[in-house]
Scaffold this motif. Structure first.
Motif, PDB file in Angstrom:
ATOM      1  N   GLU A  17      -6.335  -2.615  -0.517  1.00  0.00           N
ATOM      2  CA  GLU A  17      -6.640  -3.940  -0.209  1.00  0.00           C
ATOM      3  C   GLU A  17      -8.012  -3.849  -0.893  1.00  0.00           C
ATOM      4  OE1 GLU A  17      -6.473  -5.470   3.364  1.00  0.00           O
ATOM      5  OE2 GLU A  17      -7.117  -7.550   2.901  1.00  0.00           O
ATOM      6  N   ASN A  67      -4.160  -9.266  -1.433  1.00  0.00           N
ATOM      7  CA  ASN A  67      -3.186  -9.284  -0.154  1.00  0.00           C
ATOM      8  C   ASN A  67      -2.629  -7.998   0.011  1.00  0.00           C
ATOM      9  OD1 ASN A  67      -3.607 -12.297  -0.067  1.00  0.00           O
ATOM     10  ND2 ASN A  67      -2.701 -12.429  -2.020  1.00  0.00           N
ATOM     11  N   PRO A  68      -2.806  -7.390   0.999  1.00  0.00           N
ATOM     12  CA  PRO A  68      -1.942  -6.161   1.341  1.00  0.00           C
ATOM     13  C   PRO A  68      -0.397  -6.450   1.460  1.00  0.00           C
ATOM     14  CG  PRO A  68      -3.046  -6.901   3.312  1.00  0.00           C
ATOM     15  CD  PRO A  68      -3.441  -7.988   2.297  1.00  0.00           C
ATOM     16  N   VAL A 128       0.276  -2.440  -2.010  1.00  0.00           N
ATOM     17  CA  VAL A 128      -1.202  -2.710  -1.704  1.00  0.00           C
ATOM     18  C   VAL A 128      -1.356  -2.341  -0.220  1.00  0.00           C
ATOM     19  CG1 VAL A 128      -3.026  -4.174  -1.717  1.00  0.00           C
ATOM     20  CG2 VAL A 128      -1.180  -4.228  -3.286  1.00  0.00           C
ATOM     21  N   PRO A 166      -3.120  -1.974   3.470  1.00  0.00           N
ATOM     22  CA  PRO A 166      -4.147  -2.763   3.996  1.00  0.00           C
ATOM     23  C   PRO A 166      -5.605  -1.917   4.307  1.00  0.00           C
ATOM     24  CG  PRO A 166      -2.616  -1.941   5.619  1.00  0.00           C
ATOM     25  CD  PRO A 166      -2.064  -1.652   4.263  1.00  0.00           C
ATOM     26  N   LYS A 167      -6.556  -2.451   4.392  1.00  0.00           N
ATOM     27  CA  LYS A 167      -7.925  -1.680   4.204  1.00  0.00           C
ATOM     28  C   LYS A 167      -7.686  -0.616   5.409  1.00  0.00           C
ATOM     29  CE  LYS A 167     -10.747  -5.628   2.623  1.00  0.00           C
ATOM     30  NZ  LYS A 167     -11.626  -6.535   2.999  1.00  0.00           N
TER      31      LYS A 167
END
Length: 478
Positions: free
Chosen positions: A100, A151-152, A178, A180-181
């Motif tokens: 992300e 967007n994750p 993707v 998430p952070k």
């Protein structure tokens, strides 16, 4: 008039050039400026069932992704070939893993041998066509565009060149994750599974190079529903593996183009399901729906060893069209969780007797020689006999007699013709061990019975020989 018309066309062309140049001057430097501030790396791409390693960094990067579209002939099933249209030469296309906030530079190369233009619509992209409008690429050309991973989630990508359905039906789809952070929670094993269907002129199992059938696609009546691009792609030696005590995560996609999947692992409950690849998590799930053009992430702890079967629980797709895979687990038994078989006795209900199993399909391929008879016989064996007599012909002690080295079979091969035609009930002795069970009659053609018996006679160290359809037909008349 011609001069004025040409002037107008030239003027429009110049204005378009200036407009494109303005857009470029506004948009491209913005991406370029952002790109220059980020570290650059090339994405790791993997073919199913493998997944790229988790992303270890905690900051965004410029990630360069390069995919090649290739049209190639490959195996759809044993004896059945198909002209696949692919991302990366694989069906499904390569698994892409980013984070992300990453800035992604996407390069699409269309191989010069391609007959069709292709593009890519990544559901993870926020922008016109998910990148399709910027990536339309003729054979022998390359395209580049960039996007930010906003967007994750787990997303499908596919070709969106007209006719879109045909490009997808021929194999042009894959998954992009993707992260998430904060990253994905760690697990022990990750695998990439993607379902799809194929529509062929010939029916399921009909040999040769099979072309795409638009009429069947329009009526949503596929001949094949498979995992990872072909029948048997994740079974036998191609199975995925884990150990008792490990947590397994499956990234599950559905390329469609038409059917919704009821994804299920026989013998397991999903501890977690990331619904449709997003951040909603359900717990203790038996089967999960995966829409065409959608995804899901499932996780489970494996408690006991054995072979666990992955299926689309629209179950005829699994056992009759190919949507079946295997997860093989090694480790120590836990008899408190699962005992294994504790007792096996013969059950004769009132009115019971020899039953019969009908052959699927209406015709059998005709073998031209003994080698083909053995080849075709193996397929008949796998479909009708292997569940009881096992893949190595060793049978199951006390329940189903062996066919490998069987004195009962090898003493009178003709006797086996009668067993297949009429079934067998009662006590027999095989290699000194008594069996008291029921062998149902199998409604196979003369050709299929000859093939499967010839296969058995020439496999697992047996003595060899050949049974012909004429022998079967003669026995059938008695």
């Amino acid at each position: 008039m011609m001069t004025n018309r040409k002037y107008k066309i030239d003027s429009v062309g110049i204005m378009m050039f200036v407009l494109v140049g303005m857009i470029w001057s506004i948009g491209m430097p913005a991406f370029a400026e952002m790109d220059s501030q980020l570290p650059t790396e090339h994405a790791v791409l993997t073919a199913a069932p493998l997944v790229p390693p988790p992303i270890a960094r905690d900051y965004p990067a410029k990630v360069i992704v390069t995919l090649e579209t290739i049209e190639k002939i490959g195996r759809l099933s044993d004896g059945v070939d198909y002209t696949f249209w692919t991302f990366g030469g694989q069906v499904p296309g390569n698994f892409i893993r980013i984070r992300e906030g990453d800035q992604v530079e996407f390069n699409l190369n269309n191989h010069p041998s391609s007959k069709m233009p292709h593009n890519i619509d990544l559901h993870s992209v926020t922008g016109p066509g998910g990148g399709a409008t910027s990536s339309f690429t003729a054979p022998g050309h390359s395209s580049r565009f960039s996007f930010k991973a906003l967007n994750p989630g787990l997303y499908v990508y596919h070709c969106a060149t007209a006719p879109v359905g045909m490009h997808i039906a021929n194999g042009m789809y894959g998954l992009i994750l993707v992260e998430p952070k904060e990253g994905m929670p760690p697990v022990d094993k990750e695998f990439y599974i993607m379902q799809s269907e194929f529509y062929t002129k010939g029916k399921y199992g009909e040999e040769g190079l099979q072309p795409f059938d638009m009429e069947k696609a329009l009526s949503e009546n596929p001949d094949y529903v498979v995992f990872n691009g072909s029948v048997g792609s994740t079974t036998g030696d191609q199975s995925i593996h884990a150990n008792v005590g490990e947590t397994v995560r499956l990234y599950v996609g559905n390329g469609g183009p038409n059917l919704v999947s009821s994804f299920h692992v026989i013998g397991e409950i999903f501890d977690k399901v990331y619904v449709e690849g997003g951040d909603m998590v359900n717990h203790h799930v038996q089967s999960t729906l995966v829409p065409a053009g959608g995804s899901a992430i499932v996780e489970f702890l494996v408690d006991v060893p054995g072979t666990f079967i992955l299926v689309d629980h629209s179950i005829f797709r699994a056992f009759n069209k190919g949507a079946l895979g295997m997860l093989k687990i090694k480790g120590t038994e836990d008899l408190a969780i699962y005992s294994g078989k504790q007792e096996d006795t013969v059950y004769h209900p009132e009115g019971g007797g020899i039953q019969s199993i009908a052959e699927s399909g209406s015709t059998s391929a005709r073998a031209r020689n003994k080698e083909e008879r053995i080849l075709f016989g193996k397929r008949t064996y796998d479909q009708n006999c292997m569940a009881c007599h096992q893949s190595g012909g060793q049978g199951i002690p006390g329940a189903f007699p062996p066919l490998a080295g069987s004195d009962y079979l090898l003493a009178k091969p003709d006797r086996s013709i009668d067993v297949l035609l009429n079934g067998l009930s009662g006590k027999i002795t095989v290699n000194g061990q008594a069996y008291d069970g029921v062998m149902p009659a199998v409604q196979l053609s003369d050709e299929s019975i000859a093939n499967v018996l010839t296969y058995v006679l020439n496999t697992w160290g047996n003595n060899g020989g050949e049974i012909t359809p004429e022998q079967v037909a003669k026995q059938r008349l008695h």
